[in-house]
Design a protein around this motif. Structure first.
Motif, PDB file in Angstrom:
ATOM      1  N   ASP A  76       0.819  -1.213   0.000  1.00 27.97           N
ATOM      2  CA  ASP A  76       0.000   0.000   0.000  1.00 27.97           C
ATOM      3  C   ASP A  76       0.854   1.264   0.000  1.00 27.97           C
ATOM      4  OD1 ASP A  76      -2.352  -1.437   0.022  1.00 27.97           O
ATOM      5  OD2 ASP A  76      -2.554  -1.403   2.211  1.00 27.97           O
ATOM      6  N   HIS A  77       2.081   1.158   0.467  1.00 26.40           N
ATOM      7  CA  HIS A  77       2.959   2.331   0.594  1.00 26.40           C
ATOM      8  C   HIS A  77       4.139   2.306  -0.377  1.00 26.40           C
ATOM      9  CE1 HIS A  77       0.758   3.374   4.226  1.00 26.40           C
ATOM     10  NE2 HIS A  77       0.905   2.126   4.633  1.00 26.40           N
ATOM     11  N   PHE A  78       4.562   1.105  -0.764  1.00 21.15           N
ATOM     12  CA  PHE A  78       5.699   0.955  -1.671  1.00 21.15           C
ATOM     13  C   PHE A  78       5.269   0.037  -2.812  1.00 21.15           C
ATOM     14  CE2 PHE A  78       7.401   1.303   2.719  1.00 21.15           C
ATOM     15  CZ  PHE A  78       7.988   2.555   2.617  1.00 21.15           C
ATOM     16  N   PRO A  79       4.692   0.597  -3.898  1.00 21.85           N
ATOM     17  CA  PRO A  79       4.146  -0.216  -4.992  1.00 21.85           C
ATOM     18  C   PRO A  79       5.193  -1.139  -5.622  1.00 21.85           C
ATOM     19  CG  PRO A  79       3.447   2.072  -5.196  1.00 21.85           C
ATOM     20  CD  PRO A  79       4.482   2.036  -4.117  1.00 21.85           C
ATOM     21  N   THR A  80       4.749  -2.318  -6.025  1.00 21.61           N
ATOM     22  CA  THR A  80       5.667  -3.315  -6.589  1.00 21.61           C
ATOM     23  C   THR A  80       6.291  -2.855  -7.904  1.00 21.61           C
ATOM     24  OG1 THR A  80       3.817  -4.416  -7.691  1.00 21.61           O
ATOM     25  CG2 THR A  80       4.441  -5.230  -5.508  1.00 21.61           C
ATOM     26  N   ASP A  81       5.628  -1.948  -8.616  1.00 18.69           N
ATOM     27  CA  ASP A  81       6.176  -1.454  -9.883  1.00 18.69           C
ATOM     28  C   ASP A  81       7.285  -0.429  -9.680  1.00 18.69           C
ATOM     29  OD1 ASP A  81       4.499  -3.035 -11.372  1.00 18.69           O
ATOM     30  OD2 ASP A  81       2.977  -1.477 -11.639  1.00 18.69           O
ATOM     31  N   ASP A  82       7.376   0.144  -8.495  1.00 19.85           N
ATOM     32  CA  ASP A  82       8.329   1.228  -8.263  1.00 19.85           C
ATOM     33  C   ASP A  82       9.484   0.859  -7.343  1.00 19.85           C
ATOM     34  OD1 ASP A  82       6.665   2.898  -9.778  1.00 19.85           O
ATOM     35  OD2 ASP A  82       5.478   3.428  -8.013  1.00 19.85           O
ATOM     36  N   MET A 145      11.213   1.745   4.266  1.00 18.67           N
ATOM     37  CA  MET A 145      11.344   0.590   5.155  1.00 18.67           C
ATOM     38  C   MET A 145      10.013   0.327   5.848  1.00 18.67           C
ATOM     39  SD  MET A 145      13.914   0.151   8.456  1.00 18.67           S
ATOM     40  CE  MET A 145      15.404  -0.087   7.464  1.00 18.67           C
ATOM     41  N   THR A 146       9.721  -0.959   6.066  1.00 12.92           N
ATOM     42  CA  THR A 146       8.571  -1.349   6.875  1.00 12.92           C
ATOM     43  C   THR A 146       9.061  -2.203   8.035  1.00 12.92           C
ATOM     44  OG1 THR A 146       7.063  -1.341   4.977  1.00 12.92           O
ATOM     45  CG2 THR A 146       6.359  -2.553   6.905  1.00 12.92           C
TER      46      THR A 146
END
Length: 358
Positions: A76-82, A145-146
């Motif tokens: 939700d915060h770090f899109p897989t495409d980016d 970071m998560t």
């Protein structure tokens, strides 16, 4: 072996890209739902914090639910495409073990309360770090970071070594309070590192399920900290729940979902009466069913029986189980897994596979 690892951490649909100076390789994407992973000098970079816990975690569903849920929050915060996922490398194993311990003179960095095990509960059970990278001039730079924190709902302890195990149910308000205070302390420690000073850091709090639970725990709060914030000031409540079907308590499960599973269960038990059990784990977010994992235990041994049963489960699942959600069905016996079926969100058909031995 590599295929399994890649599927667990894949992302962008790019060619493998290796930095010759560092020996770092980015793994190609097979599905847009997955992050790209990182290999360094021929080895996949595994998390330095994964699997470290303050006590023996007897409910492995806690670990699975923790890891899968944390990935969903990160997306939700770090899109897989980016972003590229690098499993936690900044908090090493020794540090995690110290942080999970009690605070004491010999361990001033301990994040669990001071005191004796029989009197003062341990709140922080496990933690995990996920690093999100981008490529910059043939090198990877951390851009986010998560941190996931697993907080006990029940504290298990012994009054003496090898003695009886006692348990104490922890107060809901204390669980929330302790989780948020621990998150603040970790955020302050991370911000002291130069490379982590200005990146966004997401914290997610997970309430561990009891050891005898048939489902894992659930995430109940998250916070996003941009810039150089040193305090989690913007907590968001998360309404994530897991239930077992059939649900004897009928609390929290939508009656339509419950009836759909009951009809599915009854149909396959009528057709193949020698089943040991049919259960499901239902995953709800904000009161809506978002996924289901079905376990079927059989007493079949003949290959033709397994094939016929798998085909019947496929047609029955399509007819009775809820549409538009991902569903996995695992068929097993005392011999191990016999077959599985899987349907992705939006798909009208199950992918099926029957295991064979030669």
């Amino acid at each position: 072996m590599f295929t399994t690892v890649f599927l667990a951490a894949c992302g962008n649909n790019k060619n493998n890209n290796e930095n010759s100076s560092s020996g770092t390789q980015v793994i190609s994407q097979t599905n847009s739902n997955y992050y790209q992973g990182v290999i360094k000098k021929g080895h996949y970079l595994t998390s330095k914090s994964r699997g470290v816990s303050v006590q023996q975690n007897d409910n492995q569903l806690n670990l699975k639910g923790f890891e899968n849920g944390l990935l969903s929050i990160s997306k939700d915060h770090f899109p897989t495409d980016d972003y590229i996922l690098q499993e936690g490398q900044y908090i090493n194993t020794d540090t995690v073990e110290n942080w999970l311990g009690r605070k004491s003179k010999s361990n001033p960095d301990g994040l669990n309360p001071e005191g004796k095990d029989s009197k003062e509960p341990l709140y922080l059970q496990q933690m995990d770090e996920q690093d999100f990278m981008t490529e910059d001039h043939d090198s990877l730079k951390i851009k986010g970071m998560t941190i996931g924190l697993g907080i006990n709902s029940i504290y298990y302890y012994r009054k003496e070594a090898y003695g009886a195990v006692y348990q104490k149910t922890l107060n809901e308000k204390d669980i929330v309070k302790q989780g948020k205070e621990i998150a603040d302390k970790i955020l302050q420690r991370l911000r002291k590192r130069k490379e982590l000073k200005n990146i966004p850091i997401v914290f997610a709090l997970y309430k561990q399920a009891p050891n005898d639970s048939l489902v894992g725990g659930n995430f109940f709060a998250s916070s996003v900290n941009n810039g150089n914030n040193i305090k989690n000031s913007d907590w968001k409540s998360l309404n994530v729940k897991n239930y077992v079907l059939p649900d004897e308590t009928s609390k929290g499960v939508n009656s339509n979902d419950e009836n759909a599973f009951e009809n599915f269960k009854n149909q396959i038990q009528k057709f193949f009466p020698n089943l040991s059990g049919v259960t499901a784990q239902a995953h709800y977010v904000d009161g809506q069913l978002r996924g289901m994992h079905v376990n079927i235990t059989t007493q079949f041994y003949g290959q033709s029986e397994i094939i016929s049963f798998t085909q019947y489960v496929n047609s029955t699942a399509n007819k009775y189980l809820p549409n538009n959600i991902p569903i996995d069905i695992q068929i097993s016996s005392t011999e191990g897994m016999q077959s599985f079926l899987s349907r992705k969100t939006g798909s009208n058909n199950f992918y099926t596979h029957v295991f064979t031995s030669y």
